[in-house]
Design an enzyme around this catalytic site. Structure first.
Site, mmCIF file in Angstrom:
data_model
loop_
_atom_site.group_PDB
_atom_site.id
_atom_site.type_symbol
_atom_site.label_atom_id
_atom_site.label_comp_id
_atom_site.label_asym_id
_atom_site.label_seq_id
_atom_site.Cartn_x
_atom_site.Cartn_y
_atom_site.Cartn_z
ATOM 1 N N CYS A 142 62.776 33.619 141.632
ATOM 2 C CA CYS A 142 61.802 34.675 141.341
ATOM 3 C C CYS A 142 60.525 34.035 140.500
ATOM 4 O O CYS A 142 59.723 33.191 140.973
ATOM 5 C CB CYS A 142 62.214 35.941 140.579
ATOM 6 S SG CYS A 142 61.234 37.344 140.767
ATOM 7 N N HIS A 235 66.286 38.053 144.979
ATOM 8 C CA HIS A 235 67.389 37.942 144.188
ATOM 9 C C HIS A 235 68.773 38.224 144.637
ATOM 10 O O HIS A 235 69.369 39.072 144.791
ATOM 11 C CB HIS A 235 67.206 39.151 142.925
ATOM 12 C CG HIS A 235 66.107 39.058 142.067
ATOM 13 N ND1 HIS A 235 66.279 38.084 141.013
ATOM 14 C CD2 HIS A 235 64.776 39.370 142.053
ATOM 15 C CE1 HIS A 235 65.204 38.134 140.249
ATOM 16 N NE2 HIS A 235 64.429 38.811 140.939
ATOM 17 N N GLU A 237 71.504 37.109 143.709
ATOM 18 C CA GLU A 237 72.481 36.932 142.538
ATOM 19 C C GLU A 237 72.668 38.568 141.950
ATOM 20 O O GLU A 237 73.809 38.603 141.314
ATOM 21 C CB GLU A 237 72.070 36.041 141.408
ATOM 22 C CG GLU A 237 71.064 36.567 140.431
ATOM 23 C CD GLU A 237 69.571 36.672 140.939
ATOM 24 O OE1 GLU A 237 68.649 36.870 140.007
ATOM 25 O OE2 GLU A 237 69.342 36.399 142.185
#
Length: 309
Positions: A142, A235, A237
């Site tokens: 990001c 994202h 994760e």
């Protein structure tokens, strides 16, 4: 093989509850292997959540991994206790003479600021320079990806008219790339950002390759072999409820926020959102770690020597 993290790190309890194998220093030294050394420069305000998300993915690989948590020295985070920082984190200055197989640079909630206005921007530039001699591969997430592209390629970020927020379908554009081994042709990934990096700003360079993108949310994953950098603007994760927590936080404060797209069942925030990206998150991180393992020098002190030569 398990991941080696401090016994008292809060993420350890969550990982053990999920069945991820973790180990302490006493057990690690019994294994006659060189563990992979991976550092995480954690710039997120909720550090414990990010620790759990990333160690979950790193710890699922078949290799022994030694994790080092880093924070900036030029700026002291205020959203985490100093006790937690002093117990589990090092500043980059503390480890700058060490070598690492991999480095993960997280996002940060500062993406609308010009890079030069970020308190620790000068330190970030020193860290990115340092990766060229002391890190074999860097995985930037990001804002971390935008910052690395600015540093290495002088590529700008652009503010969006509204927050790109939700779960969006992405298309694999380089199916033969080893980072995408096992990926479906399309996959879903959470997106949460106010800015974007545009494909047309990328220079023509065969060593800079777009690996995944979306017609709605734009660039997702880019590999830069020239500088041994990976840039992901979204994202994988994230936990299932991370976007829900962001939405509820902003809504409770009266901030302008739309319901994240393609996330809640029937777009109803009262319903529990499903995790539709977990498998691809594990695939990407395991592929990255496998690529690092296959290409890194066995002697850790040799990291960076070929680039220097």
């Amino acid at each position: 093989m398990p991941i080696k993290i401090p016994d008292e790190l809060p993420a350890r309890r969550h990982l053990e509850d999920e069945g991820v194998v973790v180990m302490d220093e006493r057990d690690a030294v019994r294994q006659d292997v060189r563990p992979m050394r991976i550092a995480v420069l954690n710039l997120m305000p909720k550090k414990e959540s990010t620790e759990t998300q990333l160690t979950r993915l790193i710890g699922a690989t078949p290799l022994q991994v030694e994790l080092t948590l880093l924070t900036t020295g030029s700026y002291v985070p205020t959203n985490v206790s100093q006790k937690h920082l002093s117990a589990f984190y090092h500043t980059w200055e503390d480890v700058k003479d060490q070598k690492f197989d991999g480095l993960i640079v997280t996002g940060a909630p500062i993406e609308t600021l010009p890079f030069e206005d970020v308190h620790y921007w000068a330190e970030m530039n020193r860290i990115f320079d340092w990766t060229q001699s002391n890190v074999h591969s860097t995985f930037n997430i990001c804002w971390g990806a935008q910052a690395a592209l600015k540093h290495f390629r002088d590529i700008p970020k652009h503010e969006l008219p509204g927050k790109m927020f939700g779960v969006f379908e992405h298309t694999v554009t380089a199916p033969g790339n080893t980072l995408l081994r096992g990926f479906n042709d399309t996959f879903q990934i959470p997106v949460s950002r106010h800015t974007e990096t545009r494909k047309e700003d990328l220079p023509e360079d065969p060593m800079l390759q777009v690996l995944a993108e979306s017609p709605e949310s734009g660039l997702c994953l880019v590999q830069d072999q020239r500088y041994r950098q990976i840039y992901i603007f979204n994202h994988l994760e994230y936990d299932a409820r991370t976007l829900a927590d962001e939405y509820n936080r902003d809504a409770s404060q009266g901030l302008p926020i739309d319901v994240p797209k393609n996330y809640f069942p029937d777009d109803d925030p009262a319903q529990e959102p499903p995790n539709r990206w977990r498998a691809h998150a594990h695939l990407l991180f395991s592929n990255w770690i496998n690529d690092v393992y296959q290409s890194v020098p066995f002697e850790i002190e040799d990291i960076g020597k070929m680039a220097a030569e």
